[in-house]
Write an enzyme that holds these catalytic residues in place. Structure first.
Site, PDB file in Angstrom:
ATOM      1  N   SER A 175      32.706  32.793  40.921  1.00 11.34           N
ATOM      2  CA  SER A 175      31.556  33.476  41.514  1.00 11.34           C
ATOM      3  C   SER A 175      30.605  32.412  42.052  1.00 11.34           C
ATOM      4  O   SER A 175      30.679  31.250  41.654  1.00 11.34           O
ATOM      5  CB  SER A 175      30.854  34.289  40.435  1.00 11.34           C
ATOM      6  OG  SER A 175      29.587  34.703  40.884  1.00 11.34           O
ATOM      7  N   TYR A 188      27.346  35.026  31.817  1.00  9.25           N
ATOM      8  CA  TYR A 188      28.236  35.215  32.973  1.00  9.25           C
ATOM      9  C   TYR A 188      28.375  33.906  33.753  1.00  9.25           C
ATOM     10  O   TYR A 188      29.481  33.477  34.075  1.00  9.25           O
ATOM     11  CB  TYR A 188      27.680  36.321  33.867  1.00  9.25           C
ATOM     12  CG  TYR A 188      28.500  36.618  35.101  1.00  9.25           C
ATOM     13  CD1 TYR A 188      29.645  37.409  35.027  1.00  9.25           C
ATOM     14  CD2 TYR A 188      28.122  36.127  36.358  1.00  9.25           C
ATOM     15  CE1 TYR A 188      30.397  37.691  36.161  1.00  9.25           C
ATOM     16  CE2 TYR A 188      28.873  36.405  37.493  1.00  9.25           C
ATOM     17  CZ  TYR A 188      30.007  37.189  37.395  1.00  9.25           C
ATOM     18  OH  TYR A 188      30.748  37.470  38.528  1.00  9.25           O
ATOM     19  N   LYS A 192      31.726  31.658  34.427  1.00 11.03           N
ATOM     20  CA  LYS A 192      32.247  31.366  35.766  1.00 11.03           C
ATOM     21  C   LYS A 192      32.299  29.860  36.043  1.00 11.03           C
ATOM     22  O   LYS A 192      33.166  29.387  36.773  1.00 11.03           O
ATOM     23  CB  LYS A 192      31.409  32.098  36.825  1.00 11.03           C
ATOM     24  CG  LYS A 192      31.539  33.627  36.742  1.00 11.03           C
ATOM     25  CD  LYS A 192      32.966  34.095  36.997  1.00 11.03           C
ATOM     26  CE  LYS A 192      33.104  35.607  36.998  1.00 11.03           C
ATOM     27  NZ  LYS A 192      34.495  36.045  37.261  1.00 11.03           N
TER      28      LYS A 192
HETATM   29  N1  LIG Z   1      30.855  42.118  42.717  1.00  3.42           N
HETATM   30  C1  LIG Z   1      30.290  40.931  42.812  1.00  3.42           C
HETATM   31  O1  LIG Z   1      29.135  40.811  43.223  1.00  3.42           O
HETATM   32  C2  LIG Z   1      31.048  39.699  42.444  1.00  3.42           C
HETATM   33  C3  LIG Z   1      30.570  38.459  42.898  1.00  3.42           C
HETATM   34  C4  LIG Z   1      31.253  37.323  42.533  1.00  3.42           C
HETATM   35  C5  LIG Z   1      32.379  37.409  41.714  1.00  3.42           C
HETATM   36  N2  LIG Z   1      32.807  38.628  41.279  1.00  3.42           N
HETATM   37  C6  LIG Z   1      33.961  38.673  40.381  1.00  3.42           C
HETATM   38  O2  LIG Z   1      34.991  39.421  40.972  1.00  3.42           O
HETATM   39  C7  LIG Z   1      35.769  40.040  39.962  1.00  3.42           C
HETATM   40  C8  LIG Z   1      35.898  41.526  40.259  1.00  3.42           C
HETATM   41  O3  LIG Z   1      34.618  42.099  40.313  1.00  3.42           O
HETATM   42  P1  LIG Z   1      34.316  43.538  40.882  1.00  3.42           P
HETATM   43  O4  LIG Z   1      32.991  43.444  41.536  1.00  3.42           O
HETATM   44  O5  LIG Z   1      35.472  44.048  41.630  1.00  3.42           O
HETATM   45  O6  LIG Z   1      34.120  44.330  39.506  1.00  3.42           O
HETATM   46  P2  LIG Z   1      34.384  45.867  39.168  1.00  3.42           P
HETATM   47  O7  LIG Z   1      33.541  46.159  37.986  1.00  3.42           O
HETATM   48  O8  LIG Z   1      34.247  46.702  40.382  1.00  3.42           O
HETATM   49  O9  LIG Z   1      35.918  45.884  38.723  1.00  3.42           O
HETATM   50  C9  LIG Z   1      36.346  45.141  37.626  1.00  3.42           C
HETATM   51  C10 LIG Z   1      37.589  45.783  37.049  1.00  3.42           C
HETATM   52  O10 LIG Z   1      37.970  44.990  35.901  1.00  3.42           O
HETATM   53  C11 LIG Z   1      38.339  45.875  34.863  1.00  3.42           C
HETATM   54  N3  LIG Z   1      38.177  45.266  33.548  1.00  3.42           N
HETATM   55  C12 LIG Z   1      37.018  44.995  32.893  1.00  3.42           C
HETATM   56  N4  LIG Z   1      37.275  44.515  31.676  1.00  3.42           N
HETATM   57  C13 LIG Z   1      38.621  44.478  31.548  1.00  3.42           C
HETATM   58  C14 LIG Z   1      39.507  44.081  30.501  1.00  3.42           C
HETATM   59  N5  LIG Z   1      39.042  43.663  29.324  1.00  3.42           N
HETATM   60  N6  LIG Z   1      40.842  44.172  30.719  1.00  3.42           N
HETATM   61  C15 LIG Z   1      41.320  44.627  31.902  1.00  3.42           C
HETATM   62  N7  LIG Z   1      40.542  45.013  32.910  1.00  3.42           N
HETATM   63  C16 LIG Z   1      39.213  44.947  32.736  1.00  3.42           C
HETATM   64  C17 LIG Z   1      37.405  47.073  35.028  1.00  3.42           C
HETATM   65  O11 LIG Z   1      37.930  48.225  34.370  1.00  3.42           O
HETATM   66  C18 LIG Z   1      37.343  47.218  36.546  1.00  3.42           C
HETATM   67  O12 LIG Z   1      38.340  48.074  37.034  1.00  3.42           O
HETATM   68  C19 LIG Z   1      35.060  39.752  38.639  1.00  3.42           C
HETATM   69  O13 LIG Z   1      35.680  38.664  38.010  1.00  3.42           O
HETATM   70  C20 LIG Z   1      33.676  39.370  39.085  1.00  3.42           C
HETATM   71  O14 LIG Z   1      33.041  38.527  38.160  1.00  3.42           O
HETATM   72  C21 LIG Z   1      32.179  39.773  41.630  1.00  3.42           C
END
Ligand SMILES: NC(=O)c1ccc[n+]([C@@H]2O[C@H](COP(=O)([O-])OP(=O)(O)OC[C@H]3O[C@@H](n4cnc5c(N)ncnc54)[C@H](O)[C@@H]3O)[C@@H](O)[C@H]2O)c1
Ligand SMILES: *[C@@H]1O[C@H](CO)[C@@H](O)[C@H](O)[C@H]1NC(C)=O
Length: 301
Positions: A175, A188, A192
């Site tokens: 991230s 968090y 990361k």
């Molecule tokens: N959305 C943002 O702003 C953003 C920015 C930078 C990085 N990210 C990273 O991208 C990745 C995806 O994020 P997103 O925004 O799509 O999140 P999201 O919440 O939309 O989706 C995350 C998915 O992970 C699943 N999950 C959570 N805990 C779990 C576990 N213990 N076992 C299996 N599955 C599990 C959830 O059920 C969900 O379906 C994450 O690692 C997040 O940190 C997101």
């Protein structure tokens, strides 16, 4: 004695010439990047496919001809993703309910995948959670959970097989918070940053084990800015041009980086360079920039 110095001198000259050669090569590749490799027939396992970036990654990889293995703790969301892939006319999609923070479950499910689908050739560590509170308001259990899901779930189950086959690609979604420290998401951010260290060190270990040449197992670490998935419950930014990026933009950039074997990339890509540049300046410059841009995440309710 003289011979020893001569050897060192030659080594230094060789080092400098290879550095210059690789800088030129790097600039060339920046202008003319590697062609995107095909993912046809690859087995792509993505964690966190029940929602957001993971779901979109699964849909896109399936449309590119890869066999897609979807893991999520949320079985219903995950089933919907697999259903959607199948509705698009692709049959090679498999869904598994798996809590990636549970080591036994990961190993068990990985064995099932090996039996039912085959060897995973591309692993995308995407599942993640982001609680946003003042640091002191996180319970120790929550902090541990952030690390279990965001960091400790990574790689182990599939790495030995990739090493054995001398083939594979590991992608981790870090991230922007893995580049800059940000308030209200201290655990968090730490997780990361840890992903970044893990990927760099693991890649280096395999390279050294490979006699100093890059291993055939590729590594890609992604640092996305805030994405419009709902994960960021209370995003903060001052300028409209800094609003959240779309899931599609994020997913296109992730897949492009993977297919081009790029080691590290931020989305948008300039953040990575801004970070490297800012780190060479006095810390107060970063503080002033941060006060100006006002980017971050507010505490959730
Ligand atoms: N959305 C943002 O702003 C953003 C920015 C930078 C990085 N990210 C990273 O991208 C990745 C995806 O994020 P997103 O925004 O799509 O999140 P999201 O919440 O939309 O989706 C995350 C998915 O992970 C699943 N999950 C959570 N805990 C779990 C576990 N213990 N076992 C299996 N599955 C599990 C959830 O059920 C969900 O379906 C994450 O690692 C997040 O940190 C997101
Ligand atoms: C998800 O799909 C599997 C396999 O088709 C099924 O056994 C399971 O009951 C479904 N779960 C949910 C929550 O829909």
């Amino acid at each position: 004695m003289i011979k020893r110095y001569a050897v060192i001198l030659i080594d230094v000259l060789l080092l400098f010439s290879s550095i210059i050669y690789n800088i030129i090569k790097g600039i060339y590749k920046l202008c003319i990047p590697d062609a995107e490799k095909s993912v046809l027939g690859e087995v792509v396992l993505i964690t966190g496919t029940g929602h957001g970036i993971g779901r979109e990654l699964a849909l896109k990889y399936a449309s590119l001809g890869a066999t897609v293995v979807c893991w999520d703790i949320n079985e219903q969301g995950n089933n919907e993703t697999v259903e959607e892939i199948k509705q698009n006319g692709v049959s090679r999609a498999y869904g598994y309910k798996c809590d990636v923070s549970n080591r036994e479950e990961v190993i068990e499910t990985a064995e099932k995948v090996k039996k039912e689908v085959g060897d995973v050739t591309i692993l995308i560590n995407n599942a993640g959670i982001m609680p946003s509170y003042h640091f002191v308001d996180h319970t120790p259990e929550l902090i541990k959970r952030v690390f279990d899901i965001n960091v400790l779930s990574h790689h182990w189950a599939f790495l030995p097989n990739m090493i054995q086959n001398d083939y594979g690609h590991i992608v981790s979604i870090s991230s922007m918070a893995g580049l800059f420290g940000l308030p209200n998401i201290v655990p968090y951010c730490s997780s990361k940053f840890a992903v970044r260290g893990l990927m760099e060190a693991l890649c280096e270990e395999l390279r050294v084990q490979n006699g100093g040449k890059p291993s055939n197992i590729k590594f890609t670490t992604i640092y996305p800015y805030m994405v419009n998935t709902g994960l960021c419950k209370k995003p903060l930014y001052r300028f409209q041009s800094m609003q959240l990026i779309s899931i599609k933009e994020a997913v296109d950039a992730i897949i492009k980086a993977q297919r081009r074997n790029i080691r590290e990339v931020s989305i948008p890509s300039y953040w990575f360079y801004i970070n490297s540049f800012m780190r060479c300046m006095p810390h107060s410059c970063r503080e002033h920039t941060s006060n100006f841009l006002k980017i971050g995440v507010d505490v959730e309710d």
